[in-house]
Write a protein that holds these residues in place. Structure first.
Motif, mmCIF file in Angstrom:
data_model
loop_
_atom_site.group_PDB
_atom_site.id
_atom_site.type_symbol
_atom_site.label_atom_id
_atom_site.label_comp_id
_atom_site.label_asym_id
_atom_site.label_seq_id
_atom_site.Cartn_x
_atom_site.Cartn_y
_atom_site.Cartn_z
ATOM 1 N N MET A 1 -13.747 5.640 17.470
ATOM 2 C CA MET A 1 -12.711 5.161 18.368
ATOM 3 C C MET A 1 -12.724 6.009 19.629
ATOM 4 O O MET A 1 -12.670 7.232 19.551
ATOM 5 C CB MET A 1 -11.364 5.270 17.660
ATOM 6 N N MET A 2 -12.787 5.354 20.769
ATOM 7 C CA MET A 2 -12.786 6.076 22.037
ATOM 8 C C MET A 2 -11.401 5.979 22.663
ATOM 9 O O MET A 2 -10.810 4.918 22.707
ATOM 10 C CB MET A 2 -13.817 5.510 23.003
ATOM 11 N N LEU A 3 -10.907 7.158 23.093
ATOM 12 C CA LEU A 3 -9.620 7.186 23.772
ATOM 13 C C LEU A 3 -9.841 7.055 25.267
ATOM 14 O O LEU A 3 -10.779 7.625 25.822
ATOM 15 C CB LEU A 3 -8.888 8.495 23.478
ATOM 16 N N SER A 4 -8.943 6.353 25.894
ATOM 17 C CA SER A 4 -8.999 6.213 27.340
ATOM 18 C C SER A 4 -8.091 7.271 27.951
ATOM 19 O O SER A 4 -6.907 7.347 27.611
ATOM 20 C CB SER A 4 -8.514 4.816 27.737
ATOM 21 N N PRO A 5 -8.625 8.120 28.836
ATOM 22 C CA PRO A 5 -7.792 9.163 29.432
ATOM 23 C C PRO A 5 -6.656 8.566 30.261
ATOM 24 O O PRO A 5 -6.816 7.527 30.889
ATOM 25 C CB PRO A 5 -8.749 9.945 30.321
ATOM 26 N N THR A 6 -5.514 9.213 30.201
ATOM 27 C CA THR A 6 -4.350 8.810 30.978
ATOM 28 C C THR A 6 -4.338 9.597 32.277
ATOM 29 O O THR A 6 -4.554 10.811 32.272
ATOM 30 C CB THR A 6 -3.062 9.091 30.178
ATOM 31 N N ALA A 7 -4.081 8.903 33.365
ATOM 32 C CA ALA A 7 -3.986 9.584 34.658
ATOM 33 C C ALA A 7 -2.930 10.683 34.566
ATOM 34 O O ALA A 7 -1.933 10.549 33.859
ATOM 35 C CB ALA A 7 -3.632 8.592 35.758
ATOM 36 N N ILE A 8 -3.174 11.762 35.268
ATOM 37 C CA ILE A 8 -2.279 12.916 35.180
ATOM 38 C C ILE A 8 -1.550 13.126 36.498
ATOM 39 O O ILE A 8 -2.121 12.951 37.563
ATOM 40 C CB ILE A 8 -3.058 14.188 34.741
ATOM 41 N N ASP A 9 -0.295 13.446 36.401
ATOM 42 C CA ASP A 9 0.508 13.898 37.535
ATOM 43 C C ASP A 9 1.294 15.096 37.022
ATOM 44 O O ASP A 9 1.159 15.484 35.860
ATOM 45 C CB ASP A 9 1.415 12.789 38.080
ATOM 46 N N SER A 10 2.102 15.714 37.868
ATOM 47 C CA SER A 10 2.774 16.963 37.461
ATOM 48 C C SER A 10 3.712 16.747 36.274
ATOM 49 O O SER A 10 3.791 17.596 35.380
ATOM 50 C CB SER A 10 3.520 17.589 38.633
ATOM 51 N N LYS A 11 4.404 15.609 36.215
ATOM 52 C CA LYS A 11 5.325 15.349 35.106
ATOM 53 C C LYS A 11 4.552 15.191 33.787
ATOM 54 O O LYS A 11 4.919 15.765 32.770
ATOM 55 C CB LYS A 11 6.152 14.101 35.397
ATOM 56 N N ARG A 12 3.480 14.432 33.820
ATOM 57 C CA ARG A 12 2.657 14.219 32.616
ATOM 58 C C ARG A 12 1.974 15.521 32.193
ATOM 59 O O ARG A 12 1.906 15.845 31.010
ATOM 60 C CB ARG A 12 1.604 13.142 32.894
ATOM 61 N N PHE A 13 1.449 16.253 33.169
ATOM 62 C CA PHE A 13 0.798 17.526 32.873
ATOM 63 C C PHE A 13 1.766 18.479 32.178
ATOM 64 O O PHE A 13 1.429 19.109 31.179
ATOM 65 C CB PHE A 13 0.255 18.147 34.167
ATOM 66 N N ARG A 14 2.994 18.561 32.675
ATOM 67 C CA ARG A 14 4.006 19.423 32.061
ATOM 68 C C ARG A 14 4.273 18.995 30.622
ATOM 69 O O ARG A 14 4.380 19.823 29.720
ATOM 70 C CB ARG A 14 5.286 19.396 32.883
ATOM 71 N N SER A 15 4.383 17.693 30.385
ATOM 72 C CA SER A 15 4.636 17.181 29.043
ATOM 73 C C SER A 15 3.477 17.503 28.099
ATOM 74 O O SER A 15 3.684 17.965 26.976
ATOM 75 C CB SER A 15 4.874 15.670 29.097
ATOM 76 N N VAL A 16 2.260 17.268 28.562
ATOM 77 C CA VAL A 16 1.082 17.547 27.737
ATOM 78 C C VAL A 16 1.008 19.034 27.407
ATOM 79 O O VAL A 16 0.790 19.420 26.249
ATOM 80 C CB VAL A 16 -0.211 17.056 28.432
ATOM 81 N N MET A 17 1.190 19.889 28.391
ATOM 82 C CA MET A 17 1.096 21.331 28.165
ATOM 83 C C MET A 17 2.220 21.865 27.278
ATOM 84 O O MET A 17 2.052 22.886 26.608
ATOM 85 C CB MET A 17 1.058 22.088 29.494
#
Length: 163
Positions: free
Chosen positions: A1-17
């Protein structure tokens, strides 16, 4: 199964980290008769020979500026019972050290009583990185206590439990 990367912005980056649990520390110094301190969770060891660590501080931080000017700082790694201190050193409290149990190193650096560990460091170098400054420090002294560390994960405090 291949995952498609989600575009990153500062809000998403903060959530991921925020999925990466970290310890919590207060960096501190004294400069021109005034005490400065700030909560950080961007602390990592860099080298064992010589002993070095790094942390990041917001660009324009008065604590970061005082540390760069003084050239010395302490790192107070908070114990699980010290989440109130973490809040205190992130807010707009004018005198963050008022009514706190503080000892001082031989160089006059503030050391918070009850911390899980305390280190005294000399600034080795600083680097600009986006909206933050990376401060690399040579560790001069350190001690630790028997308490468990304070842990931060997904916006909440917790404690460490061995598996």
């Amino acid at each position: 199964m291949m995952l498609s990367p989600t575009a990153i912005d500062s809000k998403r980056f903060r959530s991921v980290m925020s999925t990466f649990p970290t310890g919590v520390a207060i960096i501190a110094t004294e400069w021109n008769g005034e005490l400065f301190g700030a909560t950080i969770n961007s602390l990592t060891s860099v080298s064992l020979d010589p002993c070095m660590l790094l942390f990041c501080t917001n660009e324009g931080s008065s604590t970061g500026a005082a540390i760069r000017q003084r050239g010395l700082f302490s790192v107070n790694i908070l114990g699980q019972h010290q989440s109130d201190l973490s809040h205190r050193f992130t807010g707009q409290v004018k005198n963050r050290f008022e009514d706190l149990a503080v000892a001082f190193s031989a160089d006059g650096l503030p050391l918070l009583q009850g911390a899980a560990a305390r280190l005294c460091c000399r600034v080795a170098t600083t680097h600009k990185a986006g909206d933050h400054d990376i401060i690399l420090g040579e560790v001069l002294t350190g001690d630790e206590s028997a308490c468990s560390p304070l842990v931060f994960h997904k916006g909440s405090y917790g404690s460490f439990q061995r598996a």
